[in-house]
Design an enzyme around this catalytic site. Structure first.
Site, PDB file in Angstrom:
ATOM      1  N   ASP A  66       0.852  -1.189   0.000  1.00  0.00           N
ATOM      2  CA  ASP A  66       0.000   0.000   0.000  1.00  0.00           C
ATOM      3  C   ASP A  66       0.886   1.236   0.000  1.00  0.00           C
ATOM      4  O   ASP A  66       2.095   1.141   0.227  1.00  0.00           O
ATOM      5  CB  ASP A  66      -0.989   0.011   1.173  1.00  0.00           C
ATOM      6  N   ASP A 129      -9.196  -2.981  14.175  1.00  0.00           N
ATOM      7  CA  ASP A 129     -10.529  -3.009  13.563  1.00  0.00           C
ATOM      8  C   ASP A 129     -10.665  -4.115  12.524  1.00  0.00           C
ATOM      9  O   ASP A 129     -11.671  -4.190  11.815  1.00  0.00           O
ATOM     10  CB  ASP A 129     -10.855  -1.661  12.927  1.00  0.00           C
ATOM     11  N   HIS A 131      -8.557  -4.573   9.905  1.00  0.00           N
ATOM     12  CA  HIS A 131      -8.082  -4.229   8.568  1.00  0.00           C
ATOM     13  C   HIS A 131      -6.722  -4.855   8.304  1.00  0.00           C
ATOM     14  O   HIS A 131      -5.987  -5.207   9.226  1.00  0.00           O
ATOM     15  CB  HIS A 131      -8.042  -2.707   8.362  1.00  0.00           C
TER      16      HIS A 131
END
Length: 240
Positions: A66, A129, A131
């Protein structure tokens, strides 16, 4: 799936470094996508002592999965900058072995990986969370490959404080990430997890339903998944 539970963060880092080194020790080209962030810091410290100055690891190519560009700045983004500080520079990784995903080339990223033989291993962290990479709840769809997402709403705060030291002036309009389909195409996956703050997320990811509400839950479907977690992170898992 294989799960290794270690006593503490230091042991998790050491075991993960040796797992990664096993792939790096192959005699052919090896393609590795690796994570930035705080969790892998110890792993990279161990790994640096094992690979620095050893040219027989020059067959290893490293990819970021990313990237968040800095608004108003030319050059490299957040992820590659962090990976340089954590590993590439201390370990003396050659520039030609660093394969950069950027906001400009992401549309060709999956085709590029296919031409270069695919990813042998992806090393992933896990968000509290649920991710992974830049695949966030209420954002990611499981069918997506490498994709660009807008940074808006509450995500502006998340990026500013989590990645840019609270400097809102550097927050860009968008970021890019390898999507679930791209990550699942890798031959092998390694998830490293540490600390009680990740315990519920790890339980949801490994033992909960596969749902886009918990993006990393899709990883439990991968045919070659290794998870290395310290005791604190594994505390909520139902074992036995």
């Amino acid at each position: 799936m294989k799960l290794i539970i270690t006593e503490d963060y230091q042991e998790m880092s050491r075991v993960a470094a040796h797992h990664l080194l096993g792939y790096m020790s192959k005699t052919r080209r090896v393609n590795l996508a690796i994570t930035a962030g705080s969790t892998p810091k110890g792993m990279y410290e161990y790994l640096t002592t094992l690979v620095k100055g050893k040219p027989w690891y020059d067959n290893c190519y490293f990819y970021n999965f990313d990237e968040i560009p800095f608004r108003g700045k030319e050059g490299e983004g957040v992820t590659i900058t962090n990976l340089r500080n954590l590993f590439f520079t201390p370990a003396g990784i050659k520039e030609e072995n660093i394969q950069k995903l950027t906001i400009d080339n992401y549309r060709e990223h999956d085709q590029k990986l296919a031409r270069e033989g695919g990813l042998d291993l992806v090393v992933l962290g896990l968000g509290a969370d649920g991710h992974f990479c830049g695949n966030l709840p209420n954002t990611t769809h499981f069918h997506e490959q490498t994709v660009e997402f807008p940074i808006q709403g509450e995500m502006v705060d998340i990026v500013a404080h989590g990645e840019l030291g609270g400097d809102f002036s550097l927050v860009p309009d968008s970021y890019v990430t390898m999507g679930p389909k791209s990550i699942m195409a890798a031959k092998n996956l390694l998830i490293i997890v540490s600390g009680a703050g990740k315990a519920q997320a790890l339980k949801n990811v490994l033992q909960g339903p596969v749902t886009e509400d918990v993006p990393a839950s899709v990883l439990q479907l991968h045919p070659s998944l290794m998870v290395i977690a310290d005791k604190a992170a594994a505390a909520e898992l139902a074992l036995g």
